[in-house]
Design an enzyme around this catalytic site. Structure first.
Site, PDB file in Angstrom:
ATOM      1  N   GLY A 298       6.943   7.074   6.612  1.00  0.00           N
ATOM      2  CA  GLY A 298       6.028   7.858   5.800  1.00  0.00           C
ATOM      3  C   GLY A 298       6.681   8.982   5.017  1.00  0.00           C
TER       4      GLY A 298
ATOM      5  CG  ASP B 154       4.706  -3.395  -5.004  1.00  0.00           C
ATOM      6  OD1 ASP B 154       5.346  -4.441  -5.193  1.00  0.00           O
ATOM      7  OD2 ASP B 154       5.187  -2.391  -4.451  1.00  0.00           O
TER       8      ASP B 154
ATOM      9  N   GLY C 127       0.807  -1.217   0.000  1.00  0.00           N
ATOM     10  CA  GLY C 127       0.000   0.000   0.000  1.00  0.00           C
ATOM     11  C   GLY C 127       0.835   1.260   0.000  1.00  0.00           C
TER      12      GLY C 127
END
Length: 480
Positions: free
Chosen positions: A122, A248, A86
């Site tokens: 992040g 991905d 993700g």
């Protein structure tokens, strides 16, 4: 003109994301933006006014209509099932409405923690955002399907990688960020209805001509396979090594996406490995066509609940056809051939063998070849070879092949110079811009972006030269 945004992904695929806001960086500042792309998209110049802070480019504000989400997907990494992945540091801010109903994703990379960050922080670092901005724009101007870079924001936020670096954000644009891994995520969760919803979304928005066709799913997958084949052919002909072709990182639309440990060939080495973490060489340059097929097979597996096996196999065959056809066409153009003849592959392979033995520069060899005159046995390319006799023998056969076509030198040279770039984004050029930027000097970053906008223009400076000693075999990792 007011920018308009929609939220089709958020509205139509509720199981595929988490809604959240970006987390701004400390003392964020805009250091580069893509003026030409901004003009094409009618983005107001006021949005790039540094006196307004980092604004939307640094996740400090949102534009009207934006509905930020982090997408969830899964995937195979280095051939092994990795489970849920993700957007671990990226956020899809919204989809800009363009003419004729098309849209463009605005995706902010380095936007902070998401539910999919796993063990990450992040963040993206200045080094990697600069590399991606340069690579995606270089590929665009080479004519290769790719995501685009709109802006880079630097900051004073410390980020720990192999060493301490500073956080940055990249605004990445693409027609879609839909990946093979989106389909894998729901297939392995045993939710085939959601896999089909993803396919319906793709057909509805990117291939609407097939919406009411009974065999729409098979036609759609054939087109995904064909686009992938053409993309890989483009990579191989320009000497581009992606470095981390996990499922991905594969685009449903056949775009080059997720620039990490990429590299353009310097010396011609078919076994070139750009990613120093790729110890087995899975993603080496000459293995990219096979890896792309393997990735398509993984995608095909997810579609078995609603596409018959025979149709899936036909689509996989279409990949091979598209790859070989497009590669052959492009290489003939690079050699200056206007027709296809039976010995063309042998002639090309002889050149590749000679280049590999000599360590010839891939880009410069083809660019210099594009100045060949049919009636002249002399060539500046000859001086780059140690084994002059071997080159002369090949060059004689090559000129004889050119003379079989009634095409004058000027026309042929013009065609060759449109497909054989003088400039590619060599790793050392990117590193030079990064080194300067990390010291607060953005001039080389801006200068290199300008150079990459004209890759087919001959130059006599170091942007078109072989790398210096320090720039050879620079190690690049997935760390970003």
């Amino acid at each position: 003109m007011t920018l308009s945004f929609t939220a089709r992904w958020r509205d139509e695929l509720p199981a595929t994301y988490t809604a959240l806001l970006p987390t701004p960086l400390k003392n964020a500042r805009l250091i580069w933006y893509n003026d030409k792309l901004a003009q094409q998209l009618a983005i107001p110049a006021s949005l790039f006014d540094a006196t307004n802070g980092a604004g939307v480019w640094g996740g400090e504000t949102l534009l009207p209509g934006m509905s930020p989400v982090a997408q969830v997907y899964s995937g195979h990494q280095f051939g092994v099932w990795a489970g849920q992945l993700g957007d671990g540091r990226g956020i899809l801010l919204g989809e800009q409405l363009l003419a004729y109903g098309s849209t463009l994703d605005w995706h902010l990379k380095g936007a902070g923690l998401t539910p999919y960050s796993r063990m990450g922080d992040g963040r993206a670092v200045l080094r990697s955002t600069i590399r991606e901005s340069l690579a995606s724009e270089a590929m665009h101007y080479l004519g290769i399907p790719t995501t685009r870079a709109l802006s880079i924001v630097a900051s004073d936020t410390p980020v720990q990688r192999e060493t301490q670096e500073t956080g940055a954000m990249l605004m990445r644009l693409a027609q879609s960020h839909m990946r093979f891994g989106h389909f894998e995520h729901f297939y392995y969760r045993r939710e085939p209805e959601k896999v089909q919803q993803l396919a319906d979304f793709a057909i509805r928005h990117y291939w609407p001509q097939w919406q009411d066709v009974p065999e729409k799913y098979a036609l759609w997958f054939e087109e995904v396979a064909a686009r992938t084949g053409r993309l890989i052919a483009e990579w191989q002909t320009v000497g581009f090594s992606h470095g981390v072709m996990n499922t991905d990182n594969m685009s449903i639309l056949g775009l080059t996406i997720d620039y990490g440990p990429f590299g353009f060939l310097d010396d011609y080495d078919p076994g070139f490995i750009g990613n120093h973490s790729d110890h087995q060489g899975r993603y080496r340059f000459d293995n990219q066509p096979l890896v792309a097929l393997w990735n398509l097979q993984r995608l095909a597996q997810t579609l078995t609940p609603f596409i018959e096996i025979d149709a899936l196999n036909r689509a996989l065959d279409r990949y091979q056809d598209a790859l070989l056809t497009h590669y052959g066409q492009r290489m003939r153009q690079k050699l200056g051939f206007f027709t296809e003849q039976k010995d063309d592959n042998a002639l090309l392979n002889e050149l590749f063998s000679l280049m590999a033995r000599e360590g010839s520069d891939y880009t410069r060899t083809f660019r210099m070849l594009s100045h060949t005159e049919q009636q002249s046995a002399s060539s500046p390319l000859r001086d780059t070879f140690i084994d002059r006799a071997a080159f002369d023998a090949w060059f004689d056969r090559y000129r004889a092949r050119l003379r079989t076509e009634a095409v004058d030198d000027a026309l042929r040279q013009q065609q060759m110079q449109r497909v054989n770039p003088a400039v590619v984004l060599r790793n050392w050029l990117a590193q030079r811009a990064i080194d300067a930027a990390e010291q607060g000097d953005m001039a080389e970053l801006h200068r290199l972006h300008e150079v990459l906008r004209q890759p087919f223009t001959d130059r006599d400076d170091d942007y078109a030269s072989r790398p210096p000693e320090w720039g050879k075999r620079l190690e690049v990792s997935c760390s970003s």
